[in-house]
Write a protein that holds these residues in place. Sequence first.
Motif, PDB file in Angstrom:
ATOM      1  N   GLY A 180       0.845  -1.181   0.000  1.00  0.00           N
ATOM      2  CA  GLY A 180       0.000   0.000   0.000  1.00  0.00           C
ATOM      3  C   GLY A 180       0.883   1.235   0.000  1.00  0.00           C
ATOM      4  N   ALA A 181       0.531   2.237  -0.773  1.00  0.00           N
ATOM      5  CA  ALA A 181       1.381   3.427  -0.865  1.00  0.00           C
ATOM      6  C   ALA A 181       0.551   4.671  -1.116  1.00  0.00           C
ATOM      7  CB  ALA A 181       2.417   3.251  -1.979  1.00  0.00           C
ATOM      8  N   VAL A 182       1.019   5.781  -0.558  1.00  0.00           N
ATOM      9  CA  VAL A 182       0.391   7.087  -0.730  1.00  0.00           C
ATOM     10  C   VAL A 182       1.465   8.069  -1.165  1.00  0.00           C
ATOM     11  CG1 VAL A 182      -0.858   8.970   0.398  1.00  0.00           C
ATOM     12  CG2 VAL A 182      -1.336   6.599   1.036  1.00  0.00           C
ATOM     13  N   ARG A 183       1.189   8.828  -2.189  1.00  0.00           N
ATOM     14  CA  ARG A 183       2.147   9.812  -2.709  1.00  0.00           C
ATOM     15  C   ARG A 183       1.751  11.194  -2.186  1.00  0.00           C
ATOM     16  NH1 ARG A 183       6.184   9.304  -7.276  1.00  0.00           N
ATOM     17  NH2 ARG A 183       6.888  11.454  -7.513  1.00  0.00           N
ATOM     18  N   ILE A 184       2.695  11.880  -1.528  1.00  0.00           N
ATOM     19  CA  ILE A 184       2.426  13.213  -0.999  1.00  0.00           C
ATOM     20  C   ILE A 184       3.592  14.136  -1.342  1.00  0.00           C
ATOM     21  CG2 ILE A 184       0.987  12.405   0.913  1.00  0.00           C
ATOM     22  CD1 ILE A 184       3.399  12.811   2.769  1.00  0.00           C
ATOM     23  N   ASP A 185       3.327  15.447  -1.253  1.00  0.00           N
ATOM     24  CA  ASP A 185       4.406  16.414  -1.430  1.00  0.00           C
ATOM     25  C   ASP A 185       4.919  16.860  -0.066  1.00  0.00           C
ATOM     26  OD1 ASP A 185       2.602  18.293  -0.412  1.00  0.00           O
ATOM     27  OD2 ASP A 185       2.174  19.182  -2.368  1.00  0.00           O
ATOM     28  N   GLY A 186       5.830  17.827  -0.061  1.00  0.00           N
ATOM     29  CA  GLY A 186       6.432  18.288   1.183  1.00  0.00           C
ATOM     30  C   GLY A 186       5.484  18.991   2.126  1.00  0.00           C
ATOM     31  N   GLU A 187       4.301  19.343   1.635  1.00  0.00           N
ATOM     32  CA  GLU A 187       3.270  19.972   2.475  1.00  0.00           C
ATOM     33  C   GLU A 187       2.248  18.948   2.964  1.00  0.00           C
ATOM     34  OE1 GLU A 187       3.292  23.029   3.395  1.00  0.00           O
ATOM     35  OE2 GLU A 187       4.798  23.917   2.071  1.00  0.00           O
ATOM     36  N   GLY A 188       2.404  17.701   2.539  1.00  0.00           N
ATOM     37  CA  GLY A 188       1.469  16.660   2.955  1.00  0.00           C
ATOM     38  C   GLY A 188       0.271  16.494   2.048  1.00  0.00           C
ATOM     39  N   GLN A 189       0.251  17.183   0.890  1.00  0.00           N
ATOM     40  CA  GLN A 189      -0.867  17.070  -0.044  1.00  0.00           C
ATOM     41  C   GLN A 189      -0.760  15.766  -0.832  1.00  0.00           C
ATOM     42  OE1 GLN A 189      -3.570  19.247  -0.295  1.00  0.00           O
ATOM     43  NE2 GLN A 189      -2.607  20.014   1.585  1.00  0.00           N
ATOM     44  N   LYS A 190      -1.825  14.979  -0.815  1.00  0.00           N
ATOM     45  CA  LYS A 190      -1.811  13.683  -1.485  1.00  0.00           C
ATOM     46  C   LYS A 190      -2.070  13.843  -2.978  1.00  0.00           C
ATOM     47  CE  LYS A 190      -5.197  10.602  -1.003  1.00  0.00           C
ATOM     48  NZ  LYS A 190      -6.054   9.546  -0.414  1.00  0.00           N
ATOM     49  N   SER A 191      -1.269  13.142  -3.787  1.00  0.00           N
ATOM     50  CA  SER A 191      -1.448  13.189  -5.238  1.00  0.00           C
ATOM     51  C   SER A 191      -1.804  11.838  -5.831  1.00  0.00           C
ATOM     52  CB  SER A 191      -0.171  13.717  -5.914  1.00  0.00           C
ATOM     53  OG  SER A 191       0.944  12.894  -5.594  1.00  0.00           O
ATOM     54  N   HIS A 242      -3.846  -3.583   7.060  1.00  0.00           N
ATOM     55  CA  HIS A 242      -4.237  -3.408   5.655  1.00  0.00           C
ATOM     56  C   HIS A 242      -3.233  -2.413   5.103  1.00  0.00           C
ATOM     57  CE1 HIS A 242      -6.330  -1.698   2.186  1.00  0.00           C
ATOM     58  NE2 HIS A 242      -7.109  -2.764   2.185  1.00  0.00           N
ATOM     59  N   ALA A 243      -2.487  -2.814   4.075  1.00  0.00           N
ATOM     60  CA  ALA A 243      -1.324  -2.038   3.649  1.00  0.00           C
ATOM     61  C   ALA A 243      -1.665  -0.595   3.298  1.00  0.00           C
ATOM     62  CB  ALA A 243      -0.642  -2.728   2.468  1.00  0.00           C
ATOM     63  N   LEU A 244      -2.764  -0.370   2.574  1.00  0.00           N
ATOM     64  CA  LEU A 244      -3.104   0.998   2.194  1.00  0.00           C
ATOM     65  C   LEU A 244      -3.554   1.808   3.399  1.00  0.00           C
ATOM     66  CD1 LEU A 244      -3.401   3.199   0.114  1.00  0.00           C
ATOM     67  CD2 LEU A 244      -5.662   2.293  -0.473  1.00  0.00           C
ATOM     68  N   ASN A 245      -4.326   1.213   4.297  1.00  0.00           N
ATOM     69  CA  ASN A 245      -4.739   1.919   5.506  1.00  0.00           C
ATOM     70  C   ASN A 245      -3.529   2.353   6.334  1.00  0.00           C
ATOM     71  OD1 ASN A 245      -7.408   1.580   4.853  1.00  0.00           O
ATOM     72  ND2 ASN A 245      -7.815  -0.021   6.353  1.00  0.00           N
ATOM     73  N   ASP A 246      -2.601   1.424   6.528  1.00  0.00           N
ATOM     74  CA  ASP A 246      -1.418   1.743   7.326  1.00  0.00           C
ATOM     75  C   ASP A 246      -0.561   2.804   6.651  1.00  0.00           C
ATOM     76  OD1 ASP A 246      -2.242  -0.033   9.217  1.00  0.00           O
ATOM     77  OD2 ASP A 246      -0.756  -1.570   8.779  1.00  0.00           O
ATOM     78  N   ALA A 247      -0.464   2.745   5.317  1.00  0.00           N
ATOM     79  CA  ALA A 247       0.285   3.765   4.585  1.00  0.00           C
ATOM     80  C   ALA A 247      -0.393   5.129   4.703  1.00  0.00           C
ATOM     81  CB  ALA A 247       0.426   3.373   3.120  1.00  0.00           C
ATOM     82  N   THR A 248      -1.717   5.150   4.637  1.00  0.00           N
ATOM     83  CA  THR A 248      -2.477   6.402   4.754  1.00  0.00           C
ATOM     84  C   THR A 248      -2.262   7.052   6.113  1.00  0.00           C
ATOM     85  OG1 THR A 248      -4.177   5.621   3.204  1.00  0.00           O
ATOM     86  CG2 THR A 248      -4.794   7.409   4.711  1.00  0.00           C
ATOM     87  N   MET A 249      -2.332   6.253   7.180  1.00  0.00           N
ATOM     88  CA  MET A 249      -2.134   6.785   8.528  1.00  0.00           C
ATOM     89  C   MET A 249      -0.687   7.243   8.720  1.00  0.00           C
ATOM     90  SD  MET A 249      -4.513   4.301  10.920  1.00  0.00           S
ATOM     91  CE  MET A 249      -3.811   2.754  10.318  1.00  0.00           C
ATOM     92  N   THR A 250       0.256   6.477   8.179  1.00  0.00           N
ATOM     93  CA  THR A 250       1.663   6.859   8.299  1.00  0.00           C
ATOM     94  C   THR A 250       1.947   8.153   7.544  1.00  0.00           C
ATOM     95  OG1 THR A 250       2.313   4.533   8.541  1.00  0.00           O
ATOM     96  CG2 THR A 250       4.043   6.093   7.936  1.00  0.00           C
ATOM     97  N   ALA A 251       1.278   8.352   6.404  1.00  0.00           N
ATOM     98  CA  ALA A 251       1.452   9.593   5.640  1.00  0.00           C
ATOM     99  C   ALA A 251       0.987  10.798   6.466  1.00  0.00           C
ATOM    100  CB  ALA A 251       0.687   9.515   4.323  1.00  0.00           C
TER     101      ALA A 251
END
Length: 239
Positions: A78-89, A201-210
Amino acid sequence: MLPVDLQILKYIFIEKPIYYFKMKPYFETEEYNNLCTYMENRGESNSSDFLKEREYTVFDLETTGFLPEIGHEVLSIGAVRIDGEGQKSGEMHQLIRPIRPVPNHILSLTNLSREDLEGAESFITGFQKFLSFSENSTLVAHPAHFDVRFLRAMVKRWKLPEYSPACIDSQMMAKYTLPGVSHRLDPLLNHFNIHNLERHHALNDATMTARLFTELLRIAEKDYFITSYSVLQQKINEQ
């Protein structure tokens, strides 16, 4: 469950040959060759040293165990892409079809079924998707010494080119920025009042970690010395 020393012997003398036999057909595919070429030609990510100017891929793995060196495998990324301000792309969630049968307690923990995994992509396909998704970004994981080590061990097992991505360990970052708070994920989520999604759940954990990483980044940057990736890594390594 067998003791670790017996698991090692079992892997070396029984499971490792089985792994190789089942993996061998993949080595002859165009998809495998394309992945090798892609990894060999993959350039350096994030030329900027400034944290605010970097792109980040915060990711998490679900696995069949803690020791990839003795045959444990990735079940999902699971992965989430964000910028240096925390905005998800963007985000991705990819199930991975394992080579060996998955223990029942792992299926129960991850809420995955054998049918889910039988219909999933091979590690070759799943890892290619992850590489494409995370291209030109810095990886973040909690803790990175587990997730990145696991991916590197899988890459070695699949005889792929060396994989040494730029990464930040958000667990060690929390240890530096919040010395009075437990640096495990759940206490940190509670500390920042981050909504706790279903775990393992990989995406859930990635989302919370982001979300957690964004908060840690803001705290770190209040120290005017911590504006660059290199300085942050130095501080983390001192922990």
